[in-house]
Design an enzyme around this catalytic site. Sequence first.
Site, PDB file in Angstrom:
ATOM      1  N   HIS A  38       0.838  -1.202   0.000  1.00 57.67           N
ATOM      2  CA  HIS A  38       0.000   0.000   0.000  1.00 57.67           C
ATOM      3  C   HIS A  38       0.872   1.251   0.000  1.00 57.67           C
ATOM      4  CE1 HIS A  38      -4.411  -0.822   1.033  1.00 57.67           C
ATOM      5  NE2 HIS A  38      -3.898  -1.958   0.597  1.00 57.67           N
ATOM      6  N   GLU A 106      -6.517  -0.389  -6.037  1.00 59.03           N
ATOM      7  CA  GLU A 106      -7.531   0.513  -5.492  1.00 59.03           C
ATOM      8  C   GLU A 106      -7.100   1.949  -5.744  1.00 59.03           C
ATOM      9  OE1 GLU A 106      -5.633  -1.198  -3.019  1.00 59.03           O
ATOM     10  OE2 GLU A 106      -6.787  -3.065  -2.983  1.00 59.03           O
TER      11      GLU A 106
END
Length: 322
Positions: A38, A106
Amino acid sequence: MTTYGYFLSSEEFTPAELLSQARAAEQAGFQALAISDHFHPWNDEQGQSAFVWSMIGALSQVTSLPVTTLVTCPTVRMHPAVNAQAAATSAVLTEGRFRFGIGTGEALNEHILGDAWPEAPQRMEMLEEAVHVMRRLFSGEQVTHRGAHYTVQNARLYTLPDNPPPLYVSGFGPQAAALAGRIGDGFVTMSPDADLVGQFRRAGGGQNPVIGGLKVCWSQDRAQAVRTVHRLWPNEQLPGELPQVLPTPAHFEQASTLVTEEMVADAVVCGDDRDAHVGAVREFADAGFDEVYVNQIGPDQQGFFDFYRAEVLPRLREAGRP
């Protein structure tokens, strides 16, 4: 027999804590490690987000366990050619024990350079082209590629493992499972869904590995564990495509106000009921998963590892014996 691994949450823990967890996981009897990739955490309460490629280099020096990214998006934030170089070096450092879990990503992580966030069909097209580029680079040949989404010119990887790292493709619906079966060396999905496993295998996945995972919160105080999960990971209960399209931790915090402690208590194994932990992990094995990764939410990591070493992992292995 199903492999049981530990999932390192780079959104919740510092690099030093992740390395300590990796050592503890190996000592507790877990057989593999997975780590998230991330740029942002899901919310500010989680509070961390280390660079995964630095972490894999460090992990290679403190553990002998295989390491899998769950998962990297190799299409927007970093070009597929750079991801291929990072993955190849990681495979060398881990002496062939690195597996490259990849997915369509995402907006939370991929919007940061100002690129438009594509809709799902285009994201899958981009992933397929990225896989093509990375496989060519893993061959060691000089690559020139001009495709719909990516350009590579005269690129060659010089630091390569003996065998290219396998590409495990993530997906959460039938189309993504079919794509994984067609282009991947394995399939990643985070619910114990036997139908998706079958879709992957029928689409060309055959006997390639299927990988899943779940979060739990071990504690001697179940109510406290529920509060911990609700504080740190309410985003896990957000429905549909929201996790793919919300762009910032602040947006996730706003959406997560709709998640109650009761929803968390119903969805996440909390507390120290051995049978509840064993049953939740076994759901994946029973659905045909080859690898299952467990993540402990919150600060009581050593209590979790002691509990799984003594109570959970032996029963999982006993249940898996013919």
